[in-house]
Every structure is written in C-alpha cells, then in structure tokens.
Design an enzyme around this catalytic site. Structure first.
Site, PDB file in Angstrom:
ATOM      1  N   THR A  14       0.826  -1.219   0.000  1.00  0.00           N
ATOM      2  CA  THR A  14       0.000   0.000   0.000  1.00  0.00           C
ATOM      3  C   THR A  14       0.855   1.262   0.000  1.00  0.00           C
ATOM      4  O   THR A  14       0.612   2.187  -0.779  1.00  0.00           O
ATOM      5  CB  THR A  14      -0.891  -0.005   1.265  1.00  0.00           C
ATOM      6  OG1 THR A  14      -1.571  -1.244   1.308  1.00  0.00           O
ATOM      7  CG2 THR A  14      -1.879   1.120   1.253  1.00  0.00           C
ATOM      8  N   LYS A 107       8.334   1.414  11.822  1.00  0.00           N
ATOM      9  CA  LYS A 107       8.405   1.760  13.251  1.00  0.00           C
ATOM     10  C   LYS A 107       9.008   0.647  14.084  1.00  0.00           C
ATOM     11  O   LYS A 107       9.732   0.871  15.042  1.00  0.00           O
ATOM     12  CB  LYS A 107       7.020   2.148  13.771  1.00  0.00           C
ATOM     13  CG  LYS A 107       6.005   1.043  13.757  1.00  0.00           C
ATOM     14  CD  LYS A 107       4.645   1.524  13.343  1.00  0.00           C
ATOM     15  CE  LYS A 107       4.623   1.654  11.835  1.00  0.00           C
ATOM     16  NZ  LYS A 107       3.349   1.815  11.225  1.00  0.00           N
ATOM     17  N   GLY A 136       0.968   8.396  10.589  1.00  0.00           N
ATOM     18  CA  GLY A 136       0.648   8.678   9.184  1.00  0.00           C
ATOM     19  C   GLY A 136       0.990  10.083   8.737  1.00  0.00           C
ATOM     20  O   GLY A 136       2.151  10.484   8.740  1.00  0.00           O
ATOM     21  N   ILE A 138       0.389  12.942  10.069  1.00  0.00           N
ATOM     22  CA  ILE A 138       0.637  13.994  11.073  1.00  0.00           C
ATOM     23  C   ILE A 138       2.154  14.214  11.168  1.00  0.00           C
ATOM     24  O   ILE A 138       2.884  13.262  11.443  1.00  0.00           O
ATOM     25  CB  ILE A 138       0.104  13.593  12.465  1.00  0.00           C
ATOM     26  CG1 ILE A 138      -1.369  13.188  12.404  1.00  0.00           C
ATOM     27  CG2 ILE A 138       0.316  14.727  13.457  1.00  0.00           C
ATOM     28  CD1 ILE A 138      -1.911  12.619  13.716  1.00  0.00           C
ATOM     29  N   GLU A 192      -5.496  -5.445   9.674  1.00  0.00           N
ATOM     30  CA  GLU A 192      -4.747  -6.470   8.953  1.00  0.00           C
ATOM     31  C   GLU A 192      -5.390  -7.837   9.182  1.00  0.00           C
ATOM     32  O   GLU A 192      -6.103  -8.046  10.169  1.00  0.00           O
ATOM     33  CB  GLU A 192      -3.315  -6.552   9.511  1.00  0.00           C
ATOM     34  CG  GLU A 192      -2.554  -5.262   9.505  1.00  0.00           C
ATOM     35  CD  GLU A 192      -2.056  -4.880   8.127  1.00  0.00           C
ATOM     36  OE1 GLU A 192      -1.969  -5.768   7.263  1.00  0.00           O
ATOM     37  OE2 GLU A 192      -1.783  -3.701   7.914  1.00  0.00           O
ATOM     38  N   LYS A 207       5.375   3.158  18.135  1.00  0.00           N
ATOM     39  CA  LYS A 207       5.304   4.599  17.847  1.00  0.00           C
ATOM     40  C   LYS A 207       5.642   5.415  19.098  1.00  0.00           C
ATOM     41  O   LYS A 207       6.353   6.417  19.019  1.00  0.00           O
ATOM     42  CB  LYS A 207       3.910   4.959  17.339  1.00  0.00           C
ATOM     43  CG  LYS A 207       3.580   4.318  15.991  1.00  0.00           C
ATOM     44  CD  LYS A 207       2.103   4.430  15.674  1.00  0.00           C
ATOM     45  CE  LYS A 207       1.754   3.748  14.360  1.00  0.00           C
ATOM     46  NZ  LYS A 207       0.319   3.616  14.137  1.00  0.00           N
TER      47      LYS A 207
HETATM   48  N1  HSE Z   1      -2.017  -0.181  11.645  1.00  0.00           N
HETATM   49  C1  HSE Z   1      -1.746   1.159  12.063  1.00  0.00           C
HETATM   50  C2  HSE Z   1      -3.009   1.800  12.568  1.00  0.00           C
HETATM   51  C3  HSE Z   1      -1.188   2.020  10.975  1.00  0.00           C
HETATM   52  O1  HSE Z   1      -4.077   1.187  12.538  1.00  0.00           O
HETATM   53  O2  HSE Z   1      -2.928   2.919  13.049  1.00  0.00           O
HETATM   54  C4  HSE Z   1       0.226   1.726  10.711  1.00  0.00           C
HETATM   55  O3  HSE Z   1       0.973   1.876  11.866  1.00  0.00           O
END
Ligand code: HSE
Length: 431
Positions: A14, A107, A136, A138, A192, A207
């Site tokens: 993606t 990450k 993302g 931000i 996922e 993160k």
């Molecule tokens: N899977 C993450 C989320 C995005 O749902 O925020 C990628 O880190």
C-alpha cells in the site's frame, strides 16, 4: 535543472505504490520544492508479478532486496517493507553504511534498533528519516524534533493506532462486541488479516517509543513500553463509561521528569468532550507538553495509502534539499538511558467494574478491601435487582496507586460473591 535525486523503493504494498503514485502525479511540484527532480531508479519487493495498480515498467527491478544498496548512484532508499529484522534491516544497514540516505515507515525496526541505526547514519553522513512511521500524515516527528526544540518536553501522549480507535468508536456507536467489530474492520481493510500488532497495543508501543526518544532525548526502548490492548474491552464498559461522561480510548502515554521515564499503552477513560475524546474513527492525535508552550494537539489520519505516502515523500524532499539531522534530534551517542518506571507507580483515578452476587454484605466487603488499601470511592453505580444472581457494580475511585488497585482487584476476585475478575481502567481526566 540540478541533478535528479535518485531513489530506489523497497516494498510495493500500500505505502510503496502510494509513493510511486505521488511521485508520478506530482513530479513537477516535487521538483520545484526539492530543487531537483525526484527520479525513481529501481524497485524491489517480495513478488515481481503481483498486480499493483501502478506502472513500474520504467524502473529497474531488483530481485534480491538488500542488493538494492549496490545499485550505482542511488541517493536514497525508501524502505516500506516493514518488520523489525529480515530483509528490511539488512537493506537499511547496508545502505546506511554506504552513506545512502534512508527513508522508512518501519516503526518496528526503529523501535528495536533505533540508536544503532542512527549511529550508522551519523558515521557515514547519511540521513535517516521516518516521519511516516508515526501517525501517518501527522508531521509529529518533525514537530517534536525540529519545531518544539526550545522546550524541555515532559510528556507526549495520544491516540496512536487508527485501527483500535475505529474499533472502539464503532463499538460505542453500535453496542457490538469487540470480535464482531474487528471482523468488520478487517472486511473494510482497516485491520490487517493478522491484527495482533494493532489490537495488542504493539503498533502503538513502537510509535510511542519513537516519540519518547525524540521528545526526551532518550534511547528508543520498545522493551520498556508496557502494553495492554483492547480485546478485553466489553460493550458494557463502553456503555458505563458513556454514562459517566467518558469514552474509552487506547492511549500511548510517555512522561519524563528528566530522570525517570514511564511509557504505557493501554485503554483509558477520557472525558467524552475533551480534545482526545473527540478524536474518532481511524484518526490519530498527539499532544506534547513542554515547559514553554501550551499543549498543541496534532491530529489526522494515521494510516492508509495517501496519508502515509505523503509523509514518506515529504522526507524524500527534505533529503533532496540537503536537510538532515540526527534521527532522534541529538547525536546517537548522547541519547540518555533513563530510569524506567513501571505502571504500578502510576497514581490516577480508576474505573472498576465488578460482577458480584446481589446479596447482603457484598458492598460492605468490597468497601473494606478498598479501605484497607487506602483507596477512596468517588461514586458507585449498581443497577438492577436480581437476588442471588450476578449484577455489575461500577466504582470510580479517587486517585490511587495502580499497585494498590491491582491488589484490590486480586482480593476482590477471591471473594465468594465475585463472579468475574474485576476490570480496572485508568481514568485520564486531565488530557
Ligand atoms: N495499523 C496502524 C493503525 C497504521 O491502525 O494505526 C500503521 O501503523
């Protein structure tokens, strides 16, 4: 026009295909902003034949992922494969050793090996950029590392996982159970196929460890993040929280007093009308507290092709402009190892939900346990009347040490009249 900035893209999922789309569509604008054209030279991924919805015919295909670092004349490698070890790590290490810049959204890799990779980049003069790894679109890494640098930062916290925020929002809106909402999120492509990293808080933990390192100048240490996911959150907890004026959000919270660092990811009650309480669906939001500023809240989409590719391309432009700084804002060798504090020391209000038999003396027994541990009750809800049957009892406590709350839960669980293990959720009312 100046020399092109020549890149290779490793990973065509993606994010990788999103990066190609941005560069193909906005090439002129990017060249103007970067001061030179951005040229995709080569690509690599696990499978060459997979259909991807972008034209990669003009780019050299590299079969062996780490071999991309051997392509002549590359300025930067964009790694969007993922994984804390394996080909992504092999490629990045090889590139950094050769002085090739790296842009990554990985990450997990940085949360586990951040200091070592930052050191490698410094040693060879390469840049290591990873805005897309956290929240993302931000620009929170840039904000903490480059815009809030006047401040000693004491806290960084927020909603760091869009999938969990979507699930909790939908559970509240529909009253449906966690498992049903998760299946729906997977069907929509938000979660996922293996959602464990999201729902167990691991993604948010990665993160948070990167945010903490940038905010506090400490070594990124994923191993020191305590994580509790959202799979035990029940619709009844969301409903009671709502009745009390709260929403349940999965929060990543890192606090540092200059010496001691506490990093937790866990579901918390936040006031429904607060800035964090109003962040819904797949949105992320991050707060930062410094000694010379208020607490700006940065919010936006934390995942998805466009938002993540946008952050990756912004890093490419920075590097093409010649802008690079140490990966965590200060030299890798100067990152501090703090004293890590575990969550048993946290002092907060707590929501306690018990399932107890509806019979005389039950509340007296509960109160005695809480009294003995010096935990003061602020309010209590008991609904329904069903003699001899279990009923939910919800207690909101005044501030108490989490270690005492845990001990209270253990003691309550041993009562004959307690039918299910008590559920304790921290209240974060000042965020
Ligand atoms: N899977 C993450 C989320 C995005 O749902 O925020 C990628 O880190």
């Amino acid at each position: 026009m100046s020399q092109p900035f020549r890149i290779g893209i490793a990973g065509l999922g993606t994010v990788g295909t999103g990066v190609i789309k941005v560069i193909q569509k906005n090439g002129d604008l990017l060249a103007l902003r970067a001061g030179r054209p951005i040229e995709i030279v080569c690509v690599t991924a696990q499978s060459k034949s997979k259909k991807r919805g972008v034209d990669i015919g003009g780019y050299r295909w590299i079969d062996d992922i780490p071999a991309m670092a051997d392509v002549d004349g590359l300025d930067a490698i964009v790694e969007v494969i993922g994984g804390s070890d394996g080909p992504a790590k092999a490629l990045i290490e090889k590139a950094l050793k050769k002085g090739i810049h790296v842009v990554t959204a990985n990450k997990a890799l940085l949360a586990h090996h951040g200091q070592q990779l930052s050191q490698m980049a410094e040693d060879s003069g390469a840049g290591l950029a990873y805005e897309a790894a956290v929240a993302g679109c931000i620009p929170i890494i840039k904000a903490v590392r480059e815009s809030f640098t006047a401040n000693r930062i004491s806290a960084v916290y927020g909603i760091l996982n869009g999938t969990c925020n979507y699930i909790l929002t939908t559970m509240r809106e529909t009253g449906c159970a966690f498992g049903d909402v998760l299946s729906e999120a997977q069907a929509k492509g938000y979660a996922e196929a293996d959602p464990s990293f999201d729902i167990e808080g691991i993604d948010a933990g990665h993160k948070l460890s990167l945010l903490a390192a940038n905010a506090f100048g400490t070594v990124p240490n994923f191993g020191a993040v305590e994580m509790t996911g959202i799979k035990d959150i029940q619709p009844i907890d969301i409903a009671f929280a709502g009745e009390l004026g709260f929403k349940i959000k999965l929060l990543g919270i890192a606090k540092f007093d200059g010496k001691q660092l506490v990093q937790t990811v866990e579901p918390c009650l936040v006031p429904g009308q607060s800035p964090l309480g109003s962040i819904e669906d797949v949105y992320n939001a991050v707060f930062v507290e410094g000694d010379f500023f208020e607490t700006p809240l940065l919010t936006g989409r934390g995942a998805g092709e466009g938002p993540t590719a946008s952050a990756v391309v912004a890093d490419i432009i920075d590097l093409a402009r010649g802008h690079k700084i140490p990966a965590f804002g200060i030299p890798a060798a100067r990152l501090k190892v703090p004293e890590y504090i575990d969550s048993s020391n946290i002092v907060a209000r707590y929501y306690l939900r018990l399932s107890v038999l509806d019979e005389p003396g039950v509340i007296a027994d509960l109160s005695a346990i809480l009294r003995d541990l010096n935990i003061s009750i602020e309010s209590m809800i008991q609904r329904g009347r069903d003699p001899g049957q279990p009923v939910p009892v919800v207690l909101m406590t005044h501030k108490a040490r989490f270690a005492d709350i845990q001990e209270a839960c253990a003691r309550i669980d041993k009562l004959r009249t307690s039918i299910e293990p008590p559920r304790a959720i921290r209240v974060e009312q000042d965020l």
